[in-house]
Design a protein around this motif. Structure first.
Motif, PDB file in Angstrom:
ATOM      1  N   TRP A   1       0.859  -1.183   0.000  1.00 29.09           N
ATOM      2  CA  TRP A   1       0.000   0.000   0.000  1.00 29.09           C
ATOM      3  C   TRP A   1       0.893   1.230   0.000  1.00 29.09           C
ATOM      4  N   PRO A   2       1.223   1.764  -1.199  1.00 28.82           N
ATOM      5  CA  PRO A   2       2.120   2.928  -1.285  1.00 28.82           C
ATOM      6  C   PRO A   2       1.591   4.115  -0.466  1.00 28.82           C
ATOM      7  N   ILE A   3       2.532   4.952  -0.026  1.00 30.39           N
ATOM      8  CA  ILE A   3       2.177   6.140   0.755  1.00 30.39           C
ATOM      9  C   ILE A   3       2.779   7.376   0.091  1.00 30.39           C
TER      10      ILE A   3
ATOM     11  N   THR B   1       6.710   3.903  -3.326  1.00 25.81           N
ATOM     12  CA  THR B   1       6.233   2.554  -3.648  1.00 25.81           C
ATOM     13  C   THR B   1       7.189   1.479  -3.141  1.00 25.81           C
ATOM     14  N   THR B   2       8.432   1.871  -2.888  1.00 22.66           N
ATOM     15  CA  THR B   2       9.449   0.929  -2.413  1.00 22.66           C
ATOM     16  C   THR B   2      10.270   1.593  -1.312  1.00 22.66           C
ATOM     17  N   ILE B   3      10.564   0.828  -0.271  1.00 26.58           N
ATOM     18  CA  ILE B   3      11.402   1.334   0.820  1.00 26.58           C
ATOM     19  C   ILE B   3      12.693   0.517   0.849  1.00 26.58           C
ATOM     20  N   LYS B   4      13.829   1.233   0.857  1.00 25.98           N
ATOM     21  CA  LYS B   4      15.125   0.560   0.990  1.00 25.98           C
ATOM     22  C   LYS B   4      15.517   0.542   2.461  1.00 25.98           C
ATOM     23  N   VAL B   5      15.792  -0.653   2.982  1.00 26.07           N
ATOM     24  CA  VAL B   5      16.227  -0.799   4.373  1.00 26.07           C
ATOM     25  C   VAL B   5      17.718  -1.092   4.357  1.00 26.07           C
ATOM     26  N   CYS B   6      18.508  -0.210   4.989  1.00 23.49           N
ATOM     27  CA  CYS B   6      19.969  -0.314   4.953  1.00 23.49           C
ATOM     28  C   CYS B   6      20.525  -0.681   6.334  1.00 23.49           C
ATOM     29  N   THR B   7      21.603  -1.446   6.334  1.00 19.39           N
ATOM     30  CA  THR B   7      22.286  -1.746   7.594  1.00 19.39           C
ATOM     31  C   THR B   7      22.881  -0.466   8.177  1.00 19.39           C
TER      32      THR B   7
ATOM     33  N   CYS C   1       0.695   1.429   6.171  1.00 15.99           N
ATOM     34  CA  CYS C   1      -0.324   0.462   6.582  1.00 15.99           C
ATOM     35  C   CYS C   1       0.366  -0.608   7.439  1.00 15.99           C
ATOM     36  N   MET C   2      -0.356  -1.129   8.420  1.00 19.30           N
ATOM     37  CA  MET C   2       0.256  -2.054   9.379  1.00 19.30           C
ATOM     38  C   MET C   2       0.965  -3.243   8.735  1.00 19.30           C
TER      39      MET C   2
END
Length: 197
Positions: free
Chosen positions: A14-16, A25-31, A75-76
């Motif tokens: 669910w894009p925000i 539309t996409t989230i990058k999770v980095c160390t 969204c949860m």
């Protein structure tokens, strides 16, 4: 030159809208490095649910660049997925992440996910760990917790202690796991090439 963190992408189901009104539309999770992780933990001490949530969200903001307002718009189910990736990249070892990526690693000599800079050796892309001797172990007995881990890690790797703050969490987790094995297991636990070096 700045090194890039190891990252994983989460396509939002669910894009925000971000704070500037653009669609995410996409989230990058980095160390993140050990120094940032230690700072977050120091700011959120305790064991109740509210502190745990605040701690997880602090990691989420640092590892994604999302603002508080953007986190609140998630969204949860997307939030839960992102927290799961955050916890994975914070708590797993380099070896586990590389295995998930289809790569093999040798536990006591491993290429870093994120290279670091040693003041004496320059750029470090791989860590070689020698089993600590009894003497090394006794030298650090007076210390406890992370201070002891850092001093023992410096002795076992030949790296300057200041380097460990730069290590991204999976690399630090890998290093401490191998050191823990060296301290607690007998020689038969390790492959022959480890015990013969």
């Amino acid at each position: 030159t700045e090194t890039r963190p190891y990252s994983r992408l989460h396509p939002l189901r669910w894009p925000i809208a971000d704070d500037k009104g653009n669609q995410l539309t996409t989230i990058k999770v980095c160390t993140i490095p050990l120094s940032t992780s230690s700072k977050i933990k120091a700011e959120h001490k305790g064991d109740d649910d509210a502190i745990r949530i605040a701690n997880n969200e602090a990691y989420l903001r640092h590892m994604t660049g999302l603002t508080d307002a953007e986190v609140m718009r998630l969204c949860m189910p997307d939030y839960n997925s992102l927290i799961a990736i955050v916890l994975s990249l914070s708590n797993k070892t380099t070896g586990l992440l590389r295995n998930e990526d289809g790569e093999e690693t040798d536990s006591d000599s491993f290429p870093l996910l994120v290279p670091v800079s040693d003041p004496f050796k320059g750029t470090v892309t791989q860590i070689e760990i020698r089993p600590p001797t009894v003497q090394m172990t006794r030298l650090v007995q007076e210390f406890s917790g992370e201070v002891r881990e850092r001093k023992l890690a410096a002795l076992a790797t030949g790296l300057d202690e200041t380097v460990f703050d730069q290590l991204h969490m999976p690399d630090w987790n890998q290093l401490t796991e191998v050191l823990s094995d060296f301290l607690s297991e007998d020689a038969g636990f390790f492959p022959q090439k480890t015990s013969s070096t």
